[in-house]
Each structure stands twice: as structure tokens, then as C-alpha cells.
Enzyme design. Structure first.
Site: not given
Length: 577
Positions: A187, A379
Site C-alpha cells: 500500500k 483500490s
């Protein structure tokens, strides 16, 4: 006294003149917006200048229409529709492409490429001429029957890259401290704020992503120009093409020549004399013409175009409440038989994503839902695609990035040491000021916030597991915020098939049982011209260059204002060139 009267009279006159001028200008704008619908003439060639910016569903800019200042914004979905229509339009004999560097994702270019290949299957021609052909433009024009390159021009054929701007050094100098909370080693949206270079995990995922995307590029170009993929890879790796004649020698183009020479070829193809004028029609005019000729069915497929950052509020991008309402209206509209979620987003607010997800789940089972992924559906973008009955991605779509983060900044030392501002606090409880931006967080506060981030990750991965028929443990093996190409996502079970927007529409029609009688409607609806004008008038003044943020640092800092609450976002600044 007379001076004041004269001054006042002058000011009043200027105000009246300004108001009258404003309404005259508005009349000009309205007149420009209501131009006579273009007519498609027989024996025409559709002209597509590949310049400006490619968006999913562009709205005409009133100022651009009036003054021509700034880049042309092309609507991808309209271009696809125009090429589809031209295939069966007897008035259109071929397509002429002029590459001028179109700013677009590779998945968006793939959509145009696929439509052109389908157009060629009708037996009609596609020709291209360029003075400078970028690598991305070449991906499209390589399908042409013939490509001419100006003798003093250039062509780029040397591979893809991603260039990341890091801000940590700037924040260190300003004594601004990021507070970062995330789950997953991949991430990496936050990396530019906490590092000065790529982490090994991030470098690995970008390398594998680029290799996947470039293999797709070379394979498709190879199929079009009949040069082995291995040979093309060698040409690219060694940069064997630096002059126009190099491109002709290795077979990337057909001829080094001028535009008038290519037009002569097209005239001969059309049976026209050399001295005649080649009849061309710009693609945006053709789009207007076919829209006026359209025959609309009572059976509708609603295409909900979700492009940009997913946010809780504002008037740009994908606003959670607005798109939830669009889905709700589509569900309750009897004329709408199926929904296509067209997603081009790297994510944003998790809460806004969840609002959209919820409305899709309420619609699921009542009407077919097909997700069509464009340049990115990552995402939060993946979050709003996963409820679909079928997910279709282009091979070079950027998707995945299943992960959560939260971030804000401690400005305390910056405010005190740089500009002399200090703060003190009075509070009723130990954690009343937990979300402060003027002091470092305590370990207990960090633990509270990290717990919320961890819970958000569990929710996200469980919803993916439920949607994809996988275990949560298996989802986590391909999650951790890692990005994948569409091709990789198919192998990992995150999408159902590879294909185009046209494929998504065909599948939606088939699922709804309306293959032979339907029309397509796009949502949210385009705003009326006058409303769009006033929004432009009231827009904040921004430091821009040709409509694009002039400085990646300024753009990144501007993004910080949107980082409220948990974020499900694609790694920042991921632009493949």
C-alpha cells in the site's frame, strides 16, 4: 463634488457596460452551443486528430468552445461509439488518424485500438500520418493499413516507465511530520511522503506491472505489423529507432513522407482525382451528427461512468452520495434493463466507496450489473466494481490495490519554528484532541487509529472474498495493496474476463434479454451549457498550465486536503508513459 459625480457616473456606466457585455458574451456562448447539426456527406473519411486529453465522458468546456484556449478533451466512449457507427455507415469510407500525443491510459488506447480493428474488419481503410509519434500514440496507429512519418519528424519506441516524485525531503526541511497508518507492504500511496526512493516491494510490483503491460503492447503491435515480438523487444531495448528512416527500415512505419502524399493515397483509394479535395469529417462533428440521427429504444442499458477520485463531497470525481443516487434511480427505472458500471478510478474515500457498493448490492439480482474497467479500477475503484455479476477488464487495466491507509500531518514544529505560531489545548478527556495536527501522536493514540485501519482492511478483503467466491485468506495473498494489470488480475481471479467496453455492453444486453432492441444512456447526465458556464465562472483559480497541474509537487500537496478518513487508493502518481 462634480468630480465625485463624474466618478460615480463613470463607475455606474462601467458596471452597466460589463453587465451588458456579459449577457452578449452569454449569447455568443449559447449560439456556439446550438450550432447547426453537422451533415455527413457521402464518400467521406473520418478524421481523428489524436491530441489533447482522453476522458471517459467529456463535457464540452464553454471557454474552450468560445476561445479555443487549452487542450482538446476527447470523450473515449463517444469515440468508440463513432467508430462503431462508422463501420456500418456507407457514407464513411475510411478513417484518417493524425497522432499528436493524446494523453491517455493504455487501457483507453486499447479501447480505441480494438474499435479500429473491428472497423477494419468491414473492409474499410485506416491510414495514419504523424510528425511526432509517441509510444502511446503508436499503439493505436500501428493498426493502420499505412503509416506515414514526416521526414523531419520522430517516433518513440523505447519502452515504458513510471517516474515517482518523492516529497519527504521537502517535508523534512519544513519540519512537517507525516502520520501514516496502513495495512499491507504494497500500500504505497504514502511512500512519497515518508521515503526518498522506492521500497523494494514497490519497485518489484511496478517492475512486474510494467513488464506485463509492455508485453501486451509488443504482442498486439506484433500482430498488427507482422514483426516478431522478440524482434520488437530488441528494437525497443536497444533503441534502434531514432530517425524516421530507421522506423521505415525496421518496419514500424510504411513510408517516410508528407501528409499530402498520404492524402493522395487516400484519394486514389476513393477513386478521386489528384486535384480534388479529400472530403474529411472530424470525429467530434461526426459524433454530433450521429447523435442527432439516433433511434432510441424503450429498452435502456444505463452506463454509469465513474471516473476520478472517490470522495464524500464536492462537485468533481465520484461523489459517494451522487453515484449512490444514480444507481438507485437506475434500479427503480423500469426502462433500464441492465447497468454497466464503467470505472476509471484509482480509489479514494472508503466510506464513499462503501456507499456506492451498498447501492449496487441492493440492485444485484434485480437487474444485470456488468463492470467495465478502463485505465484504472484499483483500490476504491475495485471496491465499486466488485459487486458486479461480471467484471471485464482490458489486459492493460491497472487494478487490484486492495488495501487501506490513513494519513495526516503534524504541523506543530513547522508552525512554531518557521512562522512562530504555537498552540495549547483544554480538553474534557484524554483523547479529545486525538485528531490534532499540531503535535505528535502518542503511542496509545496511534494504536487506536491503526485498529480502525486494520478493521477497514478486514472489511475490504472479506467483501472481495464474498464477491469472488474465494476465502479471505486467499484474497489476502493477492491483496496487501498490490496493483495488477488486467491480465494478471484475471489469473488471480479478481476479474472474470478480458475485453472492451463494447463487450460489456453486449454482455449486459444478453443478460437482460434485449440483444436486438436496446439503446445506451449515460449517467450522471451532462450538465446544461449555462450551468456548466456558471460553474466555470465560480471555479477556484488554480495554478495550471494548459489545463494540467503545472507542478507534481503542487498537485500532490493539493491532494492532501482529500485525505480525510480511511482511504482506499491506488499508489500515488502511477502514470505509465
Amino acid at each position: 463634488m462634480a468630480f465625485l459625480r463624474n466618478l460615480l457616473a463613470t463607475l455606474v456606466g462601467l458596471i452597466i457596460f460589463s453587465i451588458l457585455g456579459f449577457f452578449i458574451l452569454m449569447g455568443i456562448f449559447a449560439s456556439a452551443a446550438a450550432d447547426e447539426v453537422p451533415t455527413v456527406k457521402s464518400n467521406s473519411v473520418l478524421y481523428f486528430p489524436m491530441n489533447g486529453i482522453l476522458e471517459e465522458r467529456a463535457i464540452d468546456d464553454p471557454f474552450l468552445m468560445a476561445f479555443g484556449d487549452g487542450p482538446q478533451v476527447h470523450s473515449l466512449l463517444d469515440i468508440i461509439s463513432a467508430i462503431n457507427n462508422a463501420k456500418n455507415d456507407d457514407r464513411i469510407k475510411g478513417i484518417y488518424i493524425e497522432p499528436r500525443y493524446l494523453a491517455a491510459s493504455y487501457a483507453g488506447l486499447q479501447e480505441i485500438r480494438d474499435a479500429l480493428l473491428d472497423f477494419k474488419a468491414s473492409g474499410k481503410f485506416v491510414y495514419a500520418y504523424g510528425e511526432y509519434i509517441s509510444e502511446s500514440d503508436y499503439y493505436v496507429v500501428s493498426v493502420a493499413d499505412s503509416v506515414f512519418l514526416n521526414p523531419t519528424g520522430a517516433i518513440e519506441f523505447n519502452g515504458l516507465d513510471v517516474n515517482i516524485t518523492f516529497l519527504k525531503g521537502m517535508f523534512d526541511k519544513l519540519e512537517i511530520k507525516p502520520e501514516v497508518f496502513r495495512v499491507g507492504e504494497f500500500k504505497s500511496y504514502v511512500e512519497p511522503y515518508i521515503r526518498k526512493d522506492l521500497s523494494e516491494e514497490n519497485r518489484m510490483q511496478y517492475t512486474e506491472l510494467l513488464n506485463s503491460m509492455y508485453n501486451i503492447y509488443l504482442e498486439n503491435v506484433s500482430n498488427s505489423i507482422q514483426i516478431p515480438q522478440e524482434t520488437l523487444a530488441d528494437i525497443s531495448d536497444q533503441m534502434k529507432v531514432s530517425l524516421p528512416q530507421d522506423a521505415a527500415d525496421v518496419g514500424l512505419i510504411h513510408k517516410v513522407g508528407f501528409e499530402d502524399e498520404l492524402k493522395s493515397v487516400m484519394k486514389a483509394r476513393l477513386g478521386q482525382s489528384e486535384g480534388s479535395e479529400l472530403r474529411t469529417m472530424k470525429i467530434n462533428k461526426y459524433i454530433q451528427a450521429i447523435e442527432s440521427e439516433g433511434d432510441y429504444s424503450e429498452n435502456r442499458i444505463a452506463v454509469i461512468v465513474a471516473e476520478g477520485t472517490i470522495a464524500m463531497g464536492g462537485d468533481e470525481g465520484i461523489v459517494g452520495s451522487t453515484f449512490a443516487e444514480e444507481i438507485r434511480k437506475a434500479r427503480n427505472n423500469d426502462r433500464i434493463k441492465a447497468i454497466v458500471m464503467r470505472v476509471n478510478s484509482g480509489g479514494g474515500s472508503m466510506t464513499a466507496s462503501d456507499m456506492i457498493w451498498r447501492e449496487l448490492m441492493l440492485t444485484k439480482g434485480k437487474k444485470p450489473i456488468i463492470a467495465s474497467m478502463s485505465g484504472a479500477a484499483a483500490s476504491g475503484g475495485y471496491y465499486i466494481a466488485m459487486p458486479a455479476d461480471t467484471i471485464i477488464a482490458q489486459p492493460n487495466t491497472i487494478t487490484g490495490s486492495i488495501g487501506i491507509f490513513g494519513m495526516w500531518f503534524n504541523f506543530g514544529e513547522f508552525l512554531e519554528n518557521k512562522i512562530g505560531i504555537t498552540h495549547d489545548v483544554v480538553k474534557t478527556g484524554e483523547y479529545s484532541d486525538i485528531y490534532t495536527v499540531t503535535r505528535p501522536l502518542r503511542d496509545t493514540e496511534r494504536a487506536i487509529i491503526q485498529r480502525g485501519v486494520n478493521e477497514g482492511y478486514e472489511v475490504f478483503t472479506q467483501k472481495v472474498a464474498d464477491a469472488r467466491g474465494m476465502s479471505q485468506a486467499d484474497v489476502k495473498k493477492i491483496a496487501s495493496g498490490r496493483v495488477w494489470s488486467g491480465e494478471q488480475a484475471l489469473a488471480n481471479g479478481l476479474v472474470d474476463q478480458l475485453g472492451s467496453f463494447n463487450d460489456a455492453i453486449d454482455l449486459a444486453a444478453k443478460a437482460a434479454g434485449i440483444e436486438d432492441d436496446y439503446s445506451v444512456s449515460y449517467y450522471p447526465r451532462e450538465k446544461p451549457f449555462i450551468e456548466e458556464f456558471f460553474e466555470k465562472m465560480n471555479a477556484k483559480i488554480q495554478f495550471t498550465l494548459f489545463g494540467v497541474e503545472a507542478d507534481p509537487v503542487a498537485k500532490a500537496v493539493k491532494e492532501l486536503q482529500h485525505l480525510k478518513g480511511l482511504q482506499a487508493r491506488l499508489p500515488g502518481q502511477l502514470e505509465v508513459r
